[in-house]
Design a protein around this motif. Structure first.
Motif, PDB file in Angstrom:
ATOM      1  N   TYR A 191       0.850  -1.201   0.000  1.00 23.77           N
ATOM      2  CA  TYR A 191       0.000   0.000   0.000  1.00 23.77           C
ATOM      3  C   TYR A 191       0.877   1.240   0.000  1.00 23.77           C
ATOM      4  O   TYR A 191       2.064   1.159   0.332  1.00 23.77           O
ATOM      5  N   PRO A 192       0.297   2.385  -0.420  1.00 18.86           N
ATOM      6  CA  PRO A 192       1.100   3.622  -0.467  1.00 18.86           C
ATOM      7  C   PRO A 192       1.322   4.130   0.948  1.00 18.86           C
ATOM      8  O   PRO A 192       0.376   4.544   1.617  1.00 18.86           O
ATOM      9  N   GLY A 193       2.587   4.150   1.406  1.00 15.68           N
ATOM     10  CA  GLY A 193       2.873   4.486   2.791  1.00 15.68           C
ATOM     11  C   GLY A 193       3.296   5.925   3.024  1.00 15.68           C
ATOM     12  O   GLY A 193       3.478   6.341   4.156  1.00 15.68           O
ATOM     13  N   THR A 194       3.441   6.705   1.915  1.00 14.77           N
ATOM     14  CA  THR A 194       3.863   8.112   2.072  1.00 14.77           C
ATOM     15  C   THR A 194       2.929   8.999   1.258  1.00 14.77           C
ATOM     16  O   THR A 194       2.125   8.516   0.448  1.00 14.77           O
ATOM     17  N   ASN A 195       3.073  10.300   1.461  1.00 19.19           N
ATOM     18  CA  ASN A 195       2.242  11.237   0.708  1.00 19.19           C
ATOM     19  C   ASN A 195       2.538  11.147  -0.786  1.00 19.19           C
ATOM     20  O   ASN A 195       1.626  11.227  -1.618  1.00 19.19           O
ATOM     21  N   ALA A 196       3.813  10.972  -1.127  1.00 21.09           N
ATOM     22  CA  ALA A 196       4.177  10.917  -2.544  1.00 21.09           C
ATOM     23  C   ALA A 196       3.513   9.718  -3.221  1.00 21.09           C
ATOM     24  O   ALA A 196       2.880   9.853  -4.276  1.00 21.09           O
ATOM     25  N   THR A 197       3.636   8.529  -2.631  1.00 23.52           N
ATOM     26  CA  THR A 197       3.001   7.359  -3.240  1.00 23.52           C
ATOM     27  C   THR A 197       1.484   7.433  -3.091  1.00 23.52           C
ATOM     28  O   THR A 197       0.743   6.936  -3.942  1.00 23.52           O
ATOM     29  N   GLY A 198       0.987   8.051  -2.018  1.00 24.63           N
ATOM     30  CA  GLY A 198      -0.465   8.247  -1.865  1.00 24.63           C
ATOM     31  C   GLY A 198      -1.006   9.082  -3.010  1.00 24.63           C
ATOM     32  O   GLY A 198      -2.036   8.756  -3.615  1.00 24.63           O
ATOM     33  N   PHE A 199      -0.280  10.160  -3.348  1.00 26.82           N
ATOM     34  CA  PHE A 199      -0.722  11.028  -4.429  1.00 26.82           C
ATOM     35  C   PHE A 199      -0.635  10.312  -5.778  1.00 26.82           C
ATOM     36  O   PHE A 199      -1.588  10.320  -6.570  1.00 26.82           O
ATOM     37  N   LEU A 200       0.514   9.655  -6.006  1.00 28.60           N
ATOM     38  CA  LEU A 200       0.707   8.984  -7.286  1.00 28.60           C
ATOM     39  C   LEU A 200      -0.332   7.870  -7.497  1.00 28.60           C
ATOM     40  O   LEU A 200      -0.896   7.722  -8.585  1.00 28.60           O
ATOM     41  N   SER A 201      -0.601   7.096  -6.449  1.00 27.50           N
ATOM     42  CA  SER A 201      -1.579   6.009  -6.604  1.00 27.50           C
ATOM     43  C   SER A 201      -2.980   6.572  -6.777  1.00 27.50           C
ATOM     44  O   SER A 201      -3.820   5.967  -7.454  1.00 27.50           O
ATOM     45  N   SER A 202      -3.263   7.738  -6.213  1.00 28.01           N
ATOM     46  CA  SER A 202      -4.578   8.367  -6.424  1.00 28.01           C
ATOM     47  C   SER A 202      -4.751   8.738  -7.894  1.00 28.01           C
ATOM     48  O   SER A 202      -5.798   8.488  -8.498  1.00 28.01           O
ATOM     49  N   VAL A 203      -3.703   9.356  -8.469  1.00 30.64           N
ATOM     50  CA  VAL A 203      -3.754   9.715  -9.889  1.00 30.64           C
ATOM     51  C   VAL A 203      -3.926   8.452 -10.735  1.00 30.64           C
ATOM     52  O   VAL A 203      -4.761   8.395 -11.650  1.00 30.64           O
ATOM     53  N   GLU A 204      -3.162   7.397 -10.393  1.00 36.54           N
ATOM     54  CA  GLU A 204      -3.240   6.178 -11.197  1.00 36.54           C
ATOM     55  C   GLU A 204      -4.634   5.546 -11.105  1.00 36.54           C
ATOM     56  O   GLU A 204      -5.164   5.043 -12.103  1.00 36.54           O
ATOM     57  N   ALA A 205      -5.237   5.581  -9.919  1.00 37.13           N
ATOM     58  CA  ALA A 205      -6.577   5.003  -9.769  1.00 37.13           C
ATOM     59  C   ALA A 205      -7.580   5.740 -10.661  1.00 37.13           C
ATOM     60  O   ALA A 205      -8.418   5.118 -11.326  1.00 37.13           O
ATOM     61  N   LEU A 206      -7.447   7.091 -10.709  1.00 37.03           N
ATOM     62  CA  LEU A 206      -8.357   7.861 -11.560  1.00 37.03           C
ATOM     63  C   LEU A 206      -8.109   7.553 -13.030  1.00 37.03           C
ATOM     64  O   LEU A 206      -9.056   7.317 -13.802  1.00 37.03           O
ATOM     65  N   VAL A 207      -6.827   7.539 -13.427  1.00 37.00           N
ATOM     66  CA  VAL A 207      -6.510   7.206 -14.817  1.00 37.00           C
ATOM     67  C   VAL A 207      -7.047   5.817 -15.158  1.00 37.00           C
ATOM     68  O   VAL A 207      -7.613   5.585 -16.236  1.00 37.00           O
ATOM     69  N   GLY A 208      -6.906   4.888 -14.225  1.00 32.66           N
ATOM     70  CA  GLY A 208      -7.367   3.523 -14.465  1.00 32.66           C
ATOM     71  C   GLY A 208      -8.864   3.447 -14.719  1.00 32.66           C
ATOM     72  O   GLY A 208      -9.300   2.910 -15.748  1.00 32.66           O
ATOM     73  N   VAL A 209      -9.654   4.016 -13.832  1.00 35.62           N
ATOM     74  CA  VAL A 209     -11.114   3.893 -14.029  1.00 35.62           C
ATOM     75  C   VAL A 209     -11.565   4.616 -15.294  1.00 35.62           C
ATOM     76  O   VAL A 209     -12.442   4.134 -16.010  1.00 35.62           O
ATOM     77  N   LEU A 210     -10.921   5.762 -15.599  1.00 33.53           N
ATOM     78  CA  LEU A 210     -11.319   6.472 -16.831  1.00 33.53           C
ATOM     79  C   LEU A 210     -10.904   5.671 -18.067  1.00 33.53           C
ATOM     80  O   LEU A 210     -11.615   5.665 -19.073  1.00 33.53           O
ATOM     81  N   THR A 211      -9.747   4.996 -17.994  1.00 29.39           N
ATOM     82  CA  THR A 211      -9.321   4.158 -19.116  1.00 29.39           C
ATOM     83  C   THR A 211     -10.335   3.053 -19.384  1.00 29.39           C
ATOM     84  O   THR A 211     -10.692   2.766 -20.535  1.00 29.39           O
TER      85      THR A 211
END
Lengths: 302, 302, 302, 302
Positions: free
Chosen positions: C111-131
Motif C-alpha cells: 500500500y502507499p505508505g507516504t504522501n508521494a506514493t499516496g498522491f501517485l496512486s490516487s492519480v493512477e486510480a483515476l486514470v485507471g477507471v477512466l481508461t
C-alpha cells in the motif's frame, strides 16, 4: 373539404378530453394484453429525482438483503468484525461489508473467512459489477435520448393579414441551444359534432410548412380563406364544436444527429381573437440577434 | 424570382452579422424562457482539454469534500492512518483514503473503523461507481457523435464556363477518412436591402445538387443565367447588398451509419472574381488518385 | 444516353485503378489539410486482433511507466513489498502494485505508505477507471456499428432472357442472419476513353431496383435493350473501354434499426459471357427454404 | 393485376411453409459461405434468461480456469489462505481469490505472494475489467434496441361495408406505452399455383395506408372491389391457392427516436368469413379513452 382521421379515432361513446396534451402525450389508457411494460423505457423516461431515489432504494434493499444473509451465516465467519457485538452493530458490520463487496471497494479489514461467506461474497461481487454495468447503460440512455424542446406560444391567435385575410397563427422557438434544421410542421383541425360526439379532422394548409434553419422563432400561419374549414366560424362556434388545433413537428437535431418530433395542441379556450404577435427578437449592438423566449408568448390587440 | 425565408428572419431593426459562421453556428443569443441548457449536450460538445479539466476538477472537489467529512468525524475513526499527525498530514491521509474509496481501489491499510465512517465510506463508494458510470456514458457520447468535417474552399469564386456563361463556384472535400455517400447540397442567396435592412433569400439552382460518392473534391456550381438573382450584379453590388451565400449540406456517413449535416456561408468579401479552381487531385504511379486538401483552396486567374 | 458523374471524377491525368474495391473502399489517398484522422473511427474500424493487441500494449506501457515512477520514489515508500530486493524484483513488485491500483483491485498487502506514493496512486486510480470507461465505450462502439455483409456473386454475367434479350446480371445474398428489408440497388456503368482517359458514367436501368424482403438471394438484372449504353458492345469493347460496373446498395437493418449501405464493383475481367445463374436455394422436407451461400456464385453455360 | 416478387421468391421445387411467421421471421435457413454469425447480434437478440445464464456460465468457467492455474502454481504462493488444506478446500480458496481479483474486489486477506501469482492476478484483473466493460455494452445494447411490439388481431376477417362492398380487414394496436407516429402499412397477397407451386404476389391497395398517430387501435382495410385480386374468390379458393396475407409496418418510435418495423402474415386458415370487429376502446368517466388490448381480437358475426 377533405377530412381524415390521423389515427386518434372518429367514433366515441361520449365526449373525450383534448386529443394531445401540452407534453405531447395522448389521453389514452391501455388495458389487458400481454407484457405491456418496457422497464428500460420507463427507467429512461422518468424524471431525474425519482430515478436517483430508485437507484438508492435498489442499492439499499439489495445490500440489506445480503447483510441479512451474512448475519444468518454468523458474523464469526467474517473475521475482522469489531467487538463488542450486538444485533444492531452486527447488522451494521454486515451491511458495511456487503457494500464494500457490492461496490468492489473490498478494504479487507473484514473478509470472508469461510467457504459459505466466500461463496456468498463472490455472488455479491458479480451482482454488484453487473448492477453498475446496467446503471452505466441507463445513465447513458437517459442522457443521449434526443428530445426536441420546442417552446410553443401559450395561445394560438386569430389575426389578420395586411390584405385583410384572417388567419390562425401560433409561434414556436427552440428552447435549447442545440441546432434544429429542416423543421416541418403539420396542423390539423379537430371538431366534435355537438350531438353525436363524432370527431372530424381536417388538414389546415399552411403559409409555409417547412423551414431550413430554426435559430429564431417561427410563426406558423394558416390563412382562413373561403376554402378553410375555419371560414365563417366565430368564437362561439369554436366552443360549440370543441375545436382543437393539433400540431405535429419534425426536425433534424444536428447535435444528436437524429430526427426529433414534437406534438402539441390548442383547444378553443387557448385561442385568442384579434391579436397579433410582437416580434420576439432584436439585434444587439454587436450585430447578434437576441431571441427572448418569454417574448414568444407576447401578443397585442390588432 | 421566388424568394423564401429559410427561417433566419426577414425583418431586423438593424444590420446583423453574417447569418452562418464558418463553424456552422448562427449569430443568435437566447434569453428568458425555462430551462434552456442541456448539460449532456454541453458536456459532449465542449473541447477535449476543458472536458478533461472538468473531470479532474469534479473528481478533486468531491474527494476534498469527502476528506473534510472524514476529518470532521476524526481520523481516529480511520484505523491504519500513519502517525505522527498534523492538520495537513491528516487532510492528506483522509484525502487518500477518500480517493481509494471513490475509485473502489480500497487497499485496506486504512479502513472505516466506526459506524460513522462505515456509513460515509459506503455512500462515497456508491457515489464513486455511479460517477464513473456517468463518465463512461459521456466518453462514449463524445466519441460516437457523428460530425461531418467538410473542408470548404476558403473563397467562393465568380468564374466563367467554356461557353462564356458566368458562374458562382465553391469547392468542398471530406476532411476525414470516413466514407460519405449520397451528398446533397442546397445554396441560398441572402441579400440585405441597403435602406430598410430587410433580408431577402433566394434559392440558387445548381448544375448538380447531389452526388452518390464523395472520395475526391466536389465543385458546386451555380450558373449565372438571366434567370439567376445574381444576373447583372457587379462586385460593388455584392457589397452594397451585403451578399451572403448560404450553404447547407447533407450526407450519409457510412462509418457511423447516420446522416450528417454541415453548414457554411461566403460573405461578399469572401468571393473572388474572375478566377477558376485548379484541380485538387492527381493520379499516383500506382493508379491511386491523391487528393490534396490544401489544393482545395487553390484558384488561378481566368 | 444520359451521363452523370456520381462524384468519382471525370478528368484524370492518367489511367486509374478500379473506382470501388470489393470491400467498398475507394482508391483515393488524402494529403495536406488539417486534422484528418479521427481516432475513434480508427479504433472501431480496425480488426479485433490488432485492437486487442493495442489494448494490451496500452495497458502494459501505462503500468510500466507508473511502476517506474514508484521505483523512482523508492520501494520503501510501498510498505508490504517482499524482501529480498533487487532491481528486477523491485520493478516487478512496483508493476504488480501499479496494476492492482490501475484495475482498482487493491489487495492492500502492498500500500502507499507516504504522501508521494499516496498522491501517485490516487492519480493512477483515476486514470485507471477512466481508461476502462473509455474501453467500455470503444467495445460497445465496435460491436454496435451496423454493417451490411452482402455476399456478392464473384462474377457478373452477360446472360440472355427467354425472349432473347441479352442482359447483365449479378447476384447478392445476405451473409448474416439479421433481417434486411427495403433493399434498394443502383447500378452505374463506368467507361474510360481509350485516348483521353476521361471517365464517363451512365445509370443502368434495372428490371427491379428494390425489394421489400431479402431472406433469399436477389438477382439484379439490367436488360441490354437498344437504349442501354452496353448495347452492341462485345467482350473486346469491355476491355478497351475499361468497363466497371459500380453497385450501390441500401437497406434497413431490422436488428440494428438503422439504414446500412454496401458498395461493390465488377471490372471487365470479372464479367463472364453467355452464362446463367443456377438457383441458390431449395426447399427442405420440412418446407423451409435453404439458401446455400456458396451457390450464389454458381453459373452454367447458356 | 400487377404482380411483384417482394424478394421472397417465385419458383420453388416444392410447397413451402408460410412466408412470414408471427414473430416476423422468415422460414429460411442459411448454409455455406464465410463467417455468417455475428456474436453481438446473437447476444442482444436472445431472451433474458438464457443471456443471464450465459453470463453466469462464462463468469464461472473463466474463474474456475484461473483457480486451476493458481492451484497449479501452488497455494503457498497465495499467502493468507486458511489452513488446514485439502484438494477441495484448496480449489475453493483459489476460486474465491480468483473471483475477488476478477471483480476487482481484492479484499487482500489472500494476496499474490510471488512473481508468478503477481503476474497471473494482473492478467486476471485486466481480463475482469474488460469483461465487465463488454457486459456493460451488451446490457445497453439489449435494452436500447428499438422494437415495435405491434399487437395484431389473431385473425384477419372478410367483412362487408355499409354499401355492401366486401373487404379484408385486420386490426393492430401498440402493445407498449411508447408513442408510435407516422405509421405506414403495406399489405401483399401471396398465392401459390396448385400445380406448379409457383408463388405469385400482388399488392393489396388499402383504404388508408398511413396514420399520423397511433394511440388506439387501427383497422387496416382492403376493399375487395372488382379490381382486387381477391375478387370473386370464395373460402375454398383461399385454401386451394394457399393464400397468405403479408403485412409490413413501419413507424417512428418517439421514445427511441428511431424508425421501427414489424412484419406478420395471415394464412388462409387464419381468416374468418362474414365477421366484423367490435370496437376495442371506450371512454372512461374522466374523458380518457381506454384501449383494451384483449378486445383487439374480438369479432362478431355480420
Amino acid at each position: 373539404m377533405p377530412t381524415l382521421d390521423p389515427g386518434i379515432g372518429e367514433k366515441f361513446s361520449r365526449r373525450t378530453r383534448r386529443a394531445i396534451n401540452h407534453d405531447g402525450s395522448f389521453n389514452v389508457r391501455r388495458r389487458g394484453g400481454p407484457h405491456r411494460h418496457d422497464p428500460y423505457q420507463w427507467l429512461i423516461q422518468m424524471d431525474w429525482w425519482p430515478f436517483i431515489g430508485l437507484v438508492v432504494v435498489f442499492f439499499t434493499v439489495l445490500n440489506v438483503a445480503f447483510a441479512g444473509a451474512y448475519m444468518a451465516l454468523g458474523l464469526e465467519d467474517l473475521p475482522g468484525v469489531a467487538a463488542p457485538r450486538g444485533a444492531v452493530q452486527d447488522f451494521l458490520s454486515a451491511l458495511f461489508f456487503s457494500i464494500q463487496t457490492f461496490t468492489s471497494v473490498g478494504y479487507g479489514h473484514v473478509y470472508p473467512g469461510t467457504n459459505a461467506t466466500g461463496f456468498l461474497s463472490s455472488v455479491e461481487a458479480l451482482v454488484g459489477v453487473l448492477t453498475f454495468a446496467l446503471a452505466t447503460g441507463l445513465l447513458y440512455g437517459r442522457f443521449s435520448r434526443p428530445t426536441a424542446r420546442i417552446h410553443f406560444s401559450r395561445t394560438a391567435i386569430i389575426s389578420r393579414r395586411a390584405d385583410g385575410t384572417p388567419c390562425l397563427q401560433f409561434r414556436i422557438a427552440n428552447q435549447r441551444n442545440n441546432i434544429l434544421i429542416d423543421l416541418q410542421a403539420r396542423v390539423l383541425l379537430k371538431t366534435v359534432h355537438p350531438a353525436t360526439n363524432d370527431q372530424t379532422y381536417a388538414l389546415l394548409p399552411l403559409e409555409r410548412d417547412a423551414i431550413s434553419f430554426f435559430p429564431l422563432s417561427w410563426t406558423i400561419v394558416h390563412d382562413i380563406t373561403p376554402e378553410s374549414p375555419l371560414h365563417s366560424l366565430i368564437a362561439a362556434d369554436y366552443e360549440r364544436l370543441d375545436v382543437e388545433i393539433i400540431i405535429q413537428l419534425k426536425a433534424y437535431d444536428d447535435t444528436f444527429a437524429q430526427d426529433v418530433h414534437a406534438r402539441n395542441s390548442y383547444t378553443h379556450d387557448e385561442i385568442e381573437w384579434h391579436r397579433r404577435f410582437i416580434r420576439a427578437y432584436e439585434v444587439d449592438n454587436d450585430g447578434i440577434a437576441v431571441l427572448d423566449l418569454d417574448m414568444v408568448h407576447q401578443t397585442e390587440a390588432l
